[in-house]
Motif scaffolding. Structure first.
Motif, PDB file in Angstrom:
ATOM      1  N   GLU A   1       0.821  -1.210   0.000  1.00  0.00           N
ATOM      2  CA  GLU A   1       0.000   0.000   0.000  1.00  0.00           C
ATOM      3  C   GLU A   1       0.854   1.258   0.000  1.00  0.00           C
ATOM      4  N   GLU A   2       1.948   1.244   0.778  1.00  0.00           N
ATOM      5  CA  GLU A   2       2.845   2.404   0.814  1.00  0.00           C
ATOM      6  C   GLU A   2       3.726   2.478  -0.433  1.00  0.00           C
ATOM      7  N   ALA A   3       4.043   1.331  -1.011  1.00  0.00           N
ATOM      8  CA  ALA A   3       4.952   1.298  -2.161  1.00  0.00           C
ATOM      9  C   ALA A   3       4.288   1.750  -3.454  1.00  0.00           C
ATOM     10  N   LEU A   4       2.961   1.634  -3.544  1.00  0.00           N
ATOM     11  CA  LEU A   4       2.256   1.995  -4.776  1.00  0.00           C
ATOM     12  C   LEU A   4       2.291   3.504  -4.991  1.00  0.00           C
ATOM     13  N   LEU A   5       3.020   3.941  -6.023  1.00  0.00           N
ATOM     14  CA  LEU A   5       3.150   5.369  -6.329  1.00  0.00           C
ATOM     15  C   LEU A   5       2.058   5.871  -7.259  1.00  0.00           C
ATOM     16  N   ALA A   6       1.715   5.059  -8.247  1.00  0.00           N
ATOM     17  CA  ALA A   6       0.748   5.512  -9.258  1.00  0.00           C
ATOM     18  C   ALA A   6       0.068   4.323  -9.902  1.00  0.00           C
ATOM     19  N   THR A   7      -1.170   4.528 -10.304  1.00  0.00           N
ATOM     20  CA  THR A   7      -1.917   3.555 -11.091  1.00  0.00           C
ATOM     21  C   THR A   7      -2.484   4.268 -12.306  1.00  0.00           C
ATOM     22  N   CYS A   8      -2.089   3.797 -13.472  1.00  0.00           N
ATOM     23  CA  CYS A   8      -2.564   4.364 -14.734  1.00  0.00           C
ATOM     24  C   CYS A   8      -3.459   3.337 -15.421  1.00  0.00           C
ATOM     25  N   ASN A   9      -4.533   3.813 -16.028  1.00  0.00           N
ATOM     26  CA  ASN A   9      -5.508   2.921 -16.648  1.00  0.00           C
ATOM     27  C   ASN A   9      -5.377   2.981 -18.167  1.00  0.00           C
ATOM     28  N   SER A  10      -5.084   1.828 -18.762  1.00  0.00           N
ATOM     29  CA  SER A  10      -4.965   1.757 -20.220  1.00  0.00           C
ATOM     30  C   SER A  10      -6.290   1.442 -20.888  1.00  0.00           C
ATOM     31  N   ASP A  11      -7.331   1.194 -20.084  1.00  0.00           N
ATOM     32  CA  ASP A  11      -8.663   0.869 -20.601  1.00  0.00           C
ATOM     33  C   ASP A  11      -8.670  -0.381 -21.474  1.00  0.00           C
ATOM     34  N   SER A  12      -7.634  -1.213 -21.336  1.00  0.00           N
ATOM     35  CA  SER A  12      -7.562  -2.445 -22.109  1.00  0.00           C
ATOM     36  C   SER A  12      -6.506  -3.336 -21.486  1.00  0.00           C
ATOM     37  N   SER A  13      -6.272  -4.470 -22.096  1.00  0.00           N
ATOM     38  CA  SER A  13      -5.299  -5.427 -21.592  1.00  0.00           C
ATOM     39  C   SER A  13      -3.879  -4.958 -21.915  1.00  0.00           C
ATOM     40  N   ALA A  14      -3.072  -4.695 -20.883  1.00  0.00           N
ATOM     41  CA  ALA A  14      -1.712  -4.186 -21.082  1.00  0.00           C
ATOM     42  C   ALA A  14      -0.815  -5.292 -21.626  1.00  0.00           C
ATOM     43  N   GLY A  15      -0.204  -5.040 -22.781  1.00  0.00           N
ATOM     44  CA  GLY A  15       0.637  -6.040 -23.411  1.00  0.00           C
ATOM     45  C   GLY A  15       2.110  -5.863 -23.140  1.00  0.00           C
ATOM     46  N   SER A  16       2.606  -4.624 -23.208  1.00  0.00           N
ATOM     47  CA  SER A  16       4.016  -4.353 -22.933  1.00  0.00           C
ATOM     48  C   SER A  16       4.154  -2.990 -22.266  1.00  0.00           C
ATOM     49  N   VAL A  17       5.168  -2.873 -21.418  1.00  0.00           N
ATOM     50  CA  VAL A  17       5.438  -1.640 -20.687  1.00  0.00           C
ATOM     51  C   VAL A  17       6.936  -1.383 -20.744  1.00  0.00           C
ATOM     52  N   CYS A  18       7.339  -0.138 -20.998  1.00  0.00           N
ATOM     53  CA  CYS A  18       8.767   0.179 -20.944  1.00  0.00           C
ATOM     54  C   CYS A  18       8.969   1.598 -20.424  1.00  0.00           C
ATOM     55  N   TRP A  19      10.093   1.793 -19.725  1.00  0.00           N
ATOM     56  CA  TRP A  19      10.482   3.111 -19.230  1.00  0.00           C
ATOM     57  C   TRP A  19      11.103   3.908 -20.362  1.00  0.00           C
ATOM     58  N   THR A  20      10.812   5.185 -20.398  1.00  0.00           N
ATOM     59  CA  THR A  20      11.283   6.002 -21.506  1.00  0.00           C
ATOM     60  C   THR A  20      11.488   7.440 -21.038  1.00  0.00           C
TER      61      THR A  20
END
Length: 381
Positions: free
Chosen positions: A196-215
């Motif tokens: 609960e303390e570690a969660l910084l942000a939640t973003c909603n893609s409104d769909s099934s997330a396939g890939s994520v990368c830092w940029t």
């Protein structure tokens, strides 16, 4: 014309490689210090190649389920990690190709992993599970230096479906992002301890997330590509401000980049931040095997160049080798291709697809594609 665009426009195939048995090539990782490529295959094996010749130098067998990814350790270049739906994350010694696994990490016997990653300090492993009991999915953590001591802990409250992506920050060992078929992309600061303390942000893609990368120039941005070809770019640098996190978002990115015939790409392969060029590269493809290299920014997608005559079916993975100015691609036609500026084509035209009925049966289980009614706003600490 910019330097990156010039390099990409000059790419041509210099090497082709394919396994004797038809198999999908699903993920590829580079170890620059040893000039090795690791490729995960749909027949549950991992192939080790020389990055310059694409010669097969080793094969690792041992997983009994689909392999969800491969990555090399940074400080220990001889260690290669792989995660699998068989409920294990394994470390292999690349100095001894074909030998038994060096280390094995497990959690609950009911856990099937569909994503994993290794922190930039090589000290922490994290794997995301498939959904259990129609409601639970878990992020599981291990100390990679102590494979025999069990798990460090589990996060269980932040996702409600298969966790399809785990992606550690490339510079901050305590920061990790996770994506799921529940449509959510979560960002954690592990130094804060409890979930609960570690969660910084939640973003909603409104769909099934396939890939994520830092940029981004300082890696404060996140790119998310969904299984139904949505594209979302968020700026986490705005967490402590009143500004919106969303830089750019579309539920279907396929038509954003008109090709010469005014058509769009059929699918998105993935994205990668190119540090030297300070550009976010997104690769799209056609079902025929042609590839389209695009720049992504706040305005959307811009076509840089197209690569034809390589693959004969869907491309599943790519990487950019900045030191060699080279592109590596792998696909469902069993081909591993090496592209370089000004390279000489070794063969003419596309090689016939090696797809077979057995290869199709070995394809990794696709994730569900559906809409999500649940809205969860960005959470700020």
């Amino acid at each position: 014309m910019e330097i990156l665009e010039e390099k990409l426009k000059g790419l041509s195939i210099v090497r082709r490689s394919h396994p004797e048995e038809p198999t999908y090539l699903l993920d590829v990782a580079l170890q620059p210090t040893t000039d090795q490529l690791a490729v995960s295959c749909s027949n549950f094996t991992i192939h080790l190649h020389n990055k310059d010749t694409l010669k097969l130098v080793g094969e690792y067998c041992g997983h009994s389920g689909p392999v969800c990814g491969v990555t090399f350790a940074r400080a220990s270049p001889n260690l290669l990690y792989s995660g699998s739906a068989d409920g294990t994350v394994r470390a292999w010694d690349v100095r001894r190709p074909g030998t038994k696994v060096a280390q094995t990490f497990k959690s609950d016997p009911s856990h099937c992993y569909c994503s994993f990653d290794l922190s930039c300090s090589d000290s922490l492993l994290c794997a995301g599970t498939e959904q259990l009991n129609s409601e639970d999915s878990f992020l599981v953590f291990w100390d990679s230096r102590r494979p025999g001591e069990g798990i460090l802990g589990v996060y269980s409250e932040s996702h409600s479906d298969d966790i399809t992506q785990v992606c550690f920050h490339p510079q901050d060992k305590d920061r990790v992002a996770s994506g799921s078929t529940d449509g959510l992309v979560n960002v954690f600061d592990l130094s804060r301890g409890a979930e609960e303390e570690a969660l910084l942000a939640t973003c909603n893609s409104d769909s099934s997330a396939g890939s994520v990368c830092w940029t981004g120039a300082d890696y404060t941005q996140l790119l998310c590509l969904s299984h139904d070809e949505g594209l979302h770019l968020w700026d986490l640098g705005q967490l402590d401000t009143e500004q919106p996190l969303t830089i750019f978002s579309t539920c279907d990115a396929r038509s954003l980049t008109p090709l010469p015939d005014r058509a769009g790409v059929d699918y998105l392969v993935g994205g990668r931040w190119l540090e030297e060029a300070k550009k976010l590269l997104v690769v799209g493809g056609m079902n025929s095997g042609d590839l389209h290299m695009m720049e992504c920014n706040a305005k959307g997608l811009r076509l840089l160049t197209s690569l034809e005559g390589g693959h004969s079916s869907t491309v599943r993975c790519f990487l950019w080798d900045s030191a060699a100015n080279a592109l590596v691609t792998g696909g469902e036609d069993s081909q591993l291709l090496l592209w370089k500026p000004g390279g000489e084509e070794l063969t003419t035209g596309k090689r016939a697809s090696m797809k077979s009925e057995s290869a199709l049966k070995l394809k990794s289980r696709p994730h569900r594609k559906h809409g999500y009614g649940k809205e969860k706003p960005a959470t700020q600490p």
